[in-house]
Design a protein around this motif. Structure first.
Motif, short mmCIF file in Angstrom:
data_model
loop_
_atom_site.label_atom_id
_atom_site.label_comp_id
_atom_site.label_asym_id
_atom_site.label_seq_id
_atom_site.Cartn_x
_atom_site.Cartn_y
_atom_site.Cartn_z
N ASP A 99 0.98 -1.04 0.09
CA ASP A 99 -0.18 0.10 0.05
C ASP A 99 0.90 1.35 -0.06
N LEU A 100 0.95 1.82 -1.19
CA LEU A 100 1.71 3.12 -1.19
C LEU A 100 0.94 4.50 -0.85
N SER A 101 -0.47 4.22 -0.62
CA SER A 101 -1.42 5.45 -0.57
C SER A 101 -1.28 5.75 0.90
N THR A 102 -0.49 5.21 1.80
CA THR A 102 -0.69 5.70 3.17
C THR A 102 -0.59 7.03 3.51
N GLU A 103 0.48 7.78 3.04
CA GLU A 103 0.61 9.20 3.31
C GLU A 103 -0.60 10.26 2.79
N SER A 104 -1.21 9.73 1.59
CA SER A 104 -2.26 10.47 1.08
C SER A 104 -3.54 10.26 2.01
N VAL A 105 -3.65 9.10 2.53
CA VAL A 105 -4.94 8.91 3.40
C VAL A 105 -4.66 9.69 4.68
N LEU A 148 -10.61 -5.88 -10.17
CA LEU A 148 -10.17 -5.48 -11.35
C LEU A 148 -8.81 -6.17 -11.36
N ARG A 149 -8.13 -6.85 -10.63
CA ARG A 149 -6.96 -7.73 -10.53
C ARG A 149 -5.76 -6.76 -11.10
N VAL A 150 -5.84 -5.43 -10.50
CA VAL A 150 -4.50 -4.49 -10.86
C VAL A 150 -3.51 -4.93 -9.90
N ASN A 151 -2.16 -4.71 -10.22
CA ASN A 151 -1.11 -5.09 -9.63
C ASN A 151 -1.29 -3.90 -8.17
N PRO A 152 -0.93 -4.35 -7.03
CA PRO A 152 -0.87 -3.31 -5.97
C PRO A 152 -0.36 -2.14 -6.03
N VAL A 153 0.96 -2.41 -6.65
CA VAL A 153 2.01 -1.11 -6.64
C VAL A 153 1.15 0.03 -7.56
N VAL A 248 -8.94 -2.38 3.64
CA VAL A 248 -10.02 -1.64 4.34
C VAL A 248 -9.12 -1.46 5.84
N ILE A 249 -8.60 -2.52 6.33
CA ILE A 249 -7.98 -1.96 7.76
C ILE A 249 -6.80 -1.48 7.44
N ALA A 250 -5.88 -1.64 6.58
CA ALA A 250 -4.82 -0.85 6.50
C ALA A 250 -5.17 0.78 6.27
N GLY A 251 -6.36 0.94 5.49
CA GLY A 251 -6.69 2.32 5.54
C GLY A 251 -7.30 2.78 6.94
N MET A 252 -8.06 2.05 7.81
CA MET A 252 -8.26 2.57 8.89
C MET A 252 -6.99 2.92 9.84
N PHE A 253 -6.06 1.95 9.94
CA PHE A 253 -4.98 2.48 10.42
C PHE A 253 -4.26 3.72 10.16
N SER A 254 -4.29 4.01 8.59
CA SER A 254 -3.76 5.15 8.14
C SER A 254 -4.48 6.36 8.69
N ALA A 255 -5.88 6.02 8.53
CA ALA A 255 -6.63 7.15 9.15
C ALA A 255 -6.47 7.59 10.68
N VAL A 256 -6.23 6.40 11.41
CA VAL A 256 -5.91 6.68 12.97
C VAL A 256 -4.53 7.55 12.92
N ASN A 274 4.31 13.93 4.05
CA ASN A 274 4.89 13.57 2.58
C ASN A 274 6.12 12.78 2.96
N GLY A 275 5.98 11.73 2.27
CA GLY A 275 7.27 10.73 2.32
C GLY A 275 6.86 9.76 3.40
N THR A 276 5.88 9.55 4.03
CA THR A 276 5.71 8.82 5.33
C THR A 276 5.52 7.42 4.50
N SER A 277 5.04 7.08 3.26
CA SER A 277 4.69 5.93 2.80
C SER A 277 5.97 4.91 2.58
N LEU A 278 7.03 5.60 2.26
CA LEU A 278 8.06 5.10 2.07
C LEU A 278 8.81 4.56 3.33
N THR A 279 8.79 5.51 4.42
CA THR A 279 9.17 5.34 5.65
C THR A 279 8.39 4.09 6.34
N VAL A 280 7.19 4.04 6.19
CA VAL A 280 6.35 3.11 6.68
C VAL A 280 6.80 1.73 6.22
N ILE A 281 7.03 1.75 4.98
CA ILE A 281 7.23 0.42 4.16
C ILE A 281 8.93 -0.06 4.53
#
Length: 357
Positions: A99-105, A148-153, A248-256, A274-281
């Protein structure tokens, strides 16, 4: 006449363990210690934990301010947002996703709850709305990936951009201040004992994530899907539904994490985190969770988060330019992924050796 007869002495003797089966206390303690050490050394994050301790010792010698209460509180506050988001990311990676969308959530949650608080909506309702925003973002990610079988990245890279843009449109590009005292207490308050509230929330999220992954059927299924998707399908698991729930669970943790971020800085920032997604990964991979899925522990992520937080704090104490901090985090991410691939390669070689032997 009693309904059940008391056991005879011979039965009692048979039920007692044989003297040879019970080791004396003096032998049991070293054996337990040996097993505990073996379990600890087998954990992917064991070496990292030793590195963390060594780094703390080195920084405490290099700078007297490192072990002060104020500095340790600063480290805890600095890692709380990343730590909370990393719990959800750990579950996603274990299940074979990313999930690369963490920082935007986080940013979208931040501006939504700041705007609602400014409009006079009660804090409780605002926080629930913020978590709902994270859940909705995770639902979109999950449906795109699972249905839709889209690659997660690719899917989460798209939502990273889409959600960031939506946050800027929603806030009209401005910072939305938060003056609600309850919200400020969440970000700046301390519980008895001097532990900051954001740190307590982070520890609670880690405990919740560990319980879910260890003690629930959902957690075991997430490991199975991440380890062998085909085997999970043959076992009758509903793969698509599980993947949607994971995001959905990941999105809720990002919201918290977004709520804590907003409460700490005292504003809704459309360009924040900004940049939090890479730090989290990086924290998740450092903690021993494999990018290929099926392997990892929430406890390892705790160590990964602390290592990154201490490195960041140490660079500040040693007066290193902030640009170099980004370089260090990037290098750590590359090294962590390389070590992860090397560890998997060693496991494959060991398996091949056993089958041939």
């Amino acid at each position: 006449m009693p309904l059940t007869a008391d056991p005879t002495p011979s039965e009692i003797e048979r039920s007692d363990p044989a003297p040879d089966d019970v080791a004396p206390a003096g032998r049991r303690i070293p054996e337990l210690a040996r097993r505990a050490f073996a379990d600890f050394s087998a954990h992917p994050a064991a070496v990292l934990l030793v590195f963390l301790v060594a780094m703390c010792v080195g920084l405490s010698v290099a700078d007297d301010a490192f072990l002060t209460r104020n500095n340790l509180v600063a480290v805890g506050l600095a890692v709380s947002v990343v730590g909370i988001a990393a719990v959800g990311q750990t579950i996603v990676v274990i299940s074979g996703g990313l999930d690369l969308s963490t920082e935007s959530v986080i940013a979208l949650t931040s501006v939504v709850i700041a705007d609602q608080l400014q409009a006079g909506v009660p804090v409780g309702a605002t926080l629930l709305l913020g978590i709902g925003v994270g859940a909705a973002a995770g639902l979109v990610n999950g449906l795109v990936i699972a249905k839709l079988r889209v690659n997660p990245v690719i899917a989460t890279l798209g939502s990273l951009t889409f959600l960031r843009g939506f946050a800027r449109i929603y806030a009209e590009g401005r910072t939305i201040p938060v003056s609600d005292q309850t919200m400020r207490d969440i970000g700046l308050g301390e519980l008895p004992g001097g532990v900051p509230v954001p740190v307590v929330v982070m520890l609670g999220c880690f405990a919740l994530g560990a319980v879910v992954m260890i003690w629930t059927t959902f957690g075991r299924n997430a490991y199975l899907v991440g380890d062998n998707l085909e085997a999970a399908r043959l076992a009758g698991l509903r793969i698509s539904r599980l993947q949607v729930v994971v995001y959905v669970i990941a999105g809720m943790f990002s919201a918290v994490a977004g709520i804590i971020f907003t409460a700490t800085v005292g504003a809704g920032l459309p360009n924040g985190a900004n940049g939090t997604s890479l730090t989290v990964i990086a924290a998740v991979i450092l903690g021993g969770t494999s990018l290929l899925g099926g392997i990892g522990r929430v406890g390892g992520t705790v160590v990964g988060v602390l290592v990154l937080g201490v490195i960041d704090n140490g660079l500040v104490l040693l007066d290193v330019n902030s640009d170099y901090q980004l370089v260090v985090v990037g290098l750590i991410l590359v090294i962590a992924v390389a070590l992860d691939q090397g560890r998997l390669r060693l496991k494959e070689l060991a398996f091949i050796g056993r089958t041939r032997g």
